[in-house]
Structures are given as C-alpha cells and as structure tokens.
Design a protein around this motif. Sequence first.
Motif, PDB file in Angstrom:
ATOM      1  N   LYS A 159       0.834  -1.086  -0.056  1.00 39.20           N
ATOM      2  CA  LYS A 159       0.058   0.001  -0.172  1.00 39.20           C
ATOM      3  C   LYS A 159       0.789   1.337   0.062  1.00 39.20           C
ATOM      4  N   GLN A 202      -1.200  16.933  -2.930  1.00 39.31           N
ATOM      5  CA  GLN A 202       0.092  16.516  -2.366  1.00 39.31           C
ATOM      6  C   GLN A 202       0.010  16.357  -1.023  1.00 39.31           C
ATOM      7  N   THR A 213      -2.202  10.347   3.627  1.00 37.76           N
ATOM      8  CA  THR A 213      -2.498   8.883   3.462  1.00 37.76           C
ATOM      9  C   THR A 213      -1.278   7.947   3.574  1.00 37.76           C
ATOM     10  N   VAL A 228       2.117   1.795  -3.694  1.00 35.40           N
ATOM     11  CA  VAL A 228       1.120   2.246  -4.330  1.00 35.40           C
ATOM     12  C   VAL A 228       0.778   3.674  -4.120  1.00 35.40           C
ATOM     13  N   ALA A 229       0.912   4.299  -2.413  1.00 34.22           N
ATOM     14  CA  ALA A 229       0.427   5.462  -2.346  1.00 34.22           C
ATOM     15  C   ALA A 229       1.387   6.321  -2.870  1.00 34.22           C
ATOM     16  N   ARG A 230       2.782   6.157  -2.763  1.00 33.67           N
ATOM     17  CA  ARG A 230       3.913   6.865  -3.410  1.00 33.67           C
ATOM     18  C   ARG A 230       3.735   7.023  -4.728  1.00 33.67           C
ATOM     19  N   ASP A 231       3.502   5.901  -5.529  1.00 36.21           N
ATOM     20  CA  ASP A 231       3.084   5.970  -6.925  1.00 36.21           C
ATOM     21  C   ASP A 231       1.898   6.839  -7.360  1.00 36.21           C
ATOM     22  N   ASP A 232       0.994   6.805  -6.525  1.00 33.42           N
ATOM     23  CA  ASP A 232      -0.141   7.708  -6.677  1.00 33.42           C
ATOM     24  C   ASP A 232       0.253   9.216  -6.465  1.00 33.42           C
ATOM     25  N   SER A 277      -2.150  13.205  -0.241  1.00 34.59           N
ATOM     26  CA  SER A 277      -1.426  11.697  -0.829  1.00 34.59           C
ATOM     27  C   SER A 277      -0.329  11.587   0.436  1.00 34.59           C
ATOM     28  N   GLU A 286       2.958  10.597  -7.289  1.00 31.37           N
ATOM     29  CA  GLU A 286       3.894  10.952  -8.614  1.00 31.37           C
ATOM     30  C   GLU A 286       2.997  11.518  -9.418  1.00 31.37           C
ATOM     31  N   GLU A 287       1.670  10.821  -9.596  1.00 37.43           N
ATOM     32  CA  GLU A 287       0.655  11.418 -10.671  1.00 37.43           C
ATOM     33  C   GLU A 287      -0.140  12.707 -10.089  1.00 37.43           C
ATOM     34  N   VAL A 288      -0.065  13.095  -8.771  1.00 40.98           N
ATOM     35  CA  VAL A 288      -0.954  14.234  -8.354  1.00 40.98           C
ATOM     36  C   VAL A 288      -0.477  15.589  -9.025  1.00 40.98           C
TER      37      VAL A 288
END
Length: 178
Positions: free
Chosen positions: A112, A130, A136, A115-119, A133, A121-123
């Motif tokens: 998790k 930010q 989270t 995935v949260a860190r990967d998300d 994220s 990057e998309e913010v």
Amino acid sequence: MDQETIRLIVSVSGTVAGVLITAWFARKNLGRSLEAAKSTEHETWVRNQKQEAYTNFLAKAETAVHQAYSNFKEPFVQPRLDEMSVARRRIHIVGAPSIIELARKIDWEARKAVVARDDMEEVGEDLNAQLQSMNTLSGIVHEFNNLVGLFIEAVRTELGTGAGVLLSNMPDHRSQAG
C-alpha cells in the motif's frame, strides 16, 4: 572343589555381572544422550532458520517502505516487491500461524505504501492533493510500523529472546521537527 576355588568363581562371576550391568546402563544412557544432542541440534537449526527468515522478510519490507517514504524530490523508483514476496513465503515454511498472519499484514501495508507513493507522482502540482497523498502515505507507514512492532514482539516471544520493543511506542521522527 575347595573353598578357595568357590570364592574365586563367585568373585569373578560377580565382577563379570557388574561389568555387564554397568555396560548395559552406559549404553542405554549413551543412546539417550545422543538422542538429546540430536534433538537439541535440530531445534537450534530450526530456530536459526526462523530467525533468518524473519529478519530477511523485515529487511525487504522495511526497504520497500523506506523507498516509498523518502526522497520526495526525486522520481520514485519502485522497489523489488517480488523479493519481499519470496521472503514472506519462507515464513510460511518455518513460522507460527500468528507470525505468518502478521507477515501478511506487513506485506500488505508495504505494498500500500508503494502504491500510495506511486499515486503521489501522478498528483502533479496540486498542493492540496499532494498534502492529502502525503497524509495517506504517512498513515500507511504508521500502521506498518505498528505491525512491525507486533511482529518483533511475537518473534521474540517465539524464539525465547524476551519481550520485543514496540516501535509504535518509540518517538516518531516526523514529530520532532526542530
């Protein structure tokens, strides 16, 4: 037969009987000692296998979470989660059910976090997104650390090395902003 001969025969017979009884007991005790040594050697081997499996898994999981929760100015490079999976599978071979369950939960929280860190990057440049994220991810890392503390405590109990120190009781490095 004279009395000297009878005494000599009785004396030799008693000595031979004593030697045979002593040899029988010695052989029996040697067998027990060998079994006990073999059992102790096996228990030590199993304990070492458990210790290696537990520390290897924790190292892989903590590396994944550390990669997810650091270097925010750099592009995120996903950690090798397959190595963590292999390490966790080894716990399935040697671990107690309670430790296997904690390892599963730690694995889940580590994934998790990735995935949260990967998300994150998309913010993009949206400061609110930010912060959300980051919040989270911080919550996931906090839960991960709690589970690691429980895991260490369970492992130390199983291995007989005493009660573990709960990481959740340690000061949070983020709250010590100076």
